[in-house]
Scaffold this motif. Structure first.
Motif, PDB file in Angstrom:
ATOM      1  N   SER A  96      18.169  -8.252  62.574  1.00  8.85           N
ATOM      2  CA  SER A  96      19.031  -9.111  61.775  1.00  8.85           C
ATOM      3  C   SER A  96      18.537  -9.171  60.335  1.00  8.85           C
ATOM      4  O   SER A  96      17.347  -9.340  60.081  1.00  8.85           O
ATOM      5  CB  SER A  96      19.045 -10.523  62.378  1.00  8.85           C
ATOM      6  N   THR A 100      24.324  -8.371  65.357  1.00  8.95           N
ATOM      7  CA  THR A 100      25.052  -8.422  66.632  1.00  8.95           C
ATOM      8  C   THR A 100      25.317  -7.015  67.148  1.00  8.95           C
ATOM      9  O   THR A 100      25.242  -6.752  68.349  1.00  8.95           O
ATOM     10  CB  THR A 100      26.380  -9.182  66.455  1.00  8.95           C
ATOM     11  N   TYR A 101      25.628  -6.113  66.217  1.00  7.21           N
ATOM     12  CA  TYR A 101      25.790  -4.706  66.582  1.00  7.21           C
ATOM     13  C   TYR A 101      24.404  -4.056  66.610  1.00  7.21           C
ATOM     14  O   TYR A 101      23.650  -4.132  65.636  1.00  7.21           O
ATOM     15  CB  TYR A 101      26.688  -3.988  65.578  1.00  7.21           C
ATOM     16  N   ARG A 154      30.093 -10.056  59.563  1.00 12.54           N
ATOM     17  CA  ARG A 154      29.140 -11.025  60.123  1.00 12.54           C
ATOM     18  C   ARG A 154      28.288 -10.373  61.209  1.00 12.54           C
ATOM     19  O   ARG A 154      27.080 -10.631  61.313  1.00 12.54           O
ATOM     20  CB  ARG A 154      29.884 -12.232  60.690  1.00 12.54           C
ATOM     21  N   GLY A 155      28.915  -9.527  62.026  1.00  7.08           N
ATOM     22  CA  GLY A 155      28.181  -8.854  63.089  1.00  7.08           C
ATOM     23  C   GLY A 155      27.109  -7.925  62.554  1.00  7.08           C
ATOM     24  O   GLY A 155      26.024  -7.797  63.133  1.00  7.08           O
TER      25      GLY A 155
END
Length: 261
Positions: free
Chosen positions: A57, A50-51, A44-45
């Motif tokens: 994204s 997120t990373y 998900r990250g």
């Protein structure tokens, strides 16, 4: 990088992200994690950016899969590419020599299997037609070579199919009692008992056909936001519906409990 990991260092993520960019649309192993929760969280990250290494994204697609030592996360670079969502299953022709004692014949059967290696979770190789001769008869079967190096013998493939039919995994998909999507979750759980590899794409018309339009719309939105698109599994969709009902129940409880003023 191999071996079970609790946390993947940022430097490793940067290295994997760069390798993915150099080989767009090719799935590469990110790491192996101790459990599904850890693998799903990393996937998900990556999908959400997120990373930092995987920004912006949506530039990468990642997913977690069973691995002999835990759960592996695989990712591919997709930004600017017009790619179809990754399939979850495929139909292949395999020779079945039977399980009965003394059976000496052979028949070629069509079976539906996962597109993932059952040892490491990596993508299986593309199927190709292959001739073989048994009892003087020339027949055709499918063969494939996995890039990960793990070999699939036909007996293991048939055992994989039997695990999906003889021992359907309803798993721990339990609806929230009285939840908005409880009936839809039960419906999906029953469908998964018949076909553990059912996709969200096929689950949507199933829900619509049983007057579960709100659940069908929720699954559409969930699949759209997932890295695998409508090829997201129906099991993941069912778990997501349980999550929505759980969140709704928690929100309702928070407004009806506590000290009165």
């Amino acid at each position: 990088m191999t071996g079970m990991q609790g946390v993947t260092p940022p430097a490793v993520h940067r290295d994997i992200a760069l390798k993915c960019r150099l080989e767009p649309d090719t799935e590469l192993l990110v790491n192996v994690y101790r459990n599904r929760q850890g693998g799903d969280a990393v996937a998900r990250g990556i999908n959400s950016g997120t990373y930092n290494a995987y920004r912006p994204s949506g530039a990468y697609q990642a997913s977690a899969h069973p691995h002999a030592e835990g759960w592996s996360v695989w990712a591919r670079y997709v930004e600017g590419l017009d790619l179809a969502p990754l399939a979850q299953t495929r139909i292949v022709r395999v020779p079945d020599y039977g399980r009965q004692v003394g059976y000496e014949g052979v028949r070629v059967v069509e079976v539906e299997i996962s597109v993932r290696c059952q040892t490491c979770g990596g993508p299986r190789g593309e199927a190709r037609s292959e001739f073989f001769v048994r009892d003087g008869v020339r027949r055709v079967r499918d063969a494939w070579t996995n890039a990960c190096g793990h070999q699939d013998d036909y007996a293991a493939v048939l055992a994989e199919v039997r695990r999906g039919t003889d021992e359907p995994r309803r798993g721990a998909i339990t609806p929230v009692d009285g939840g908005q999507f409880a009936q839809a979750v039960d419906l999906l759980a029953e469908a998964l008992a018949e076909n553990p590899w059912l996709s969200a794409k096929k689950a949507i018309p199933l829900l619509d056909g049983h007057q579960q339009s709100d659940a069908a719309q929720a699954v559409r939105e969930f699949a759209k936001s997932s890295g695998s698109g409508t090829n997201t599994s129906a099991k993941s969709a069912a778990i997501y519906l349980v999550h929505l009902d759980t969140e709704a129940r928690a929100a309702d409880t928070s407004t009806t409990t506590g000290d009165e003023k």
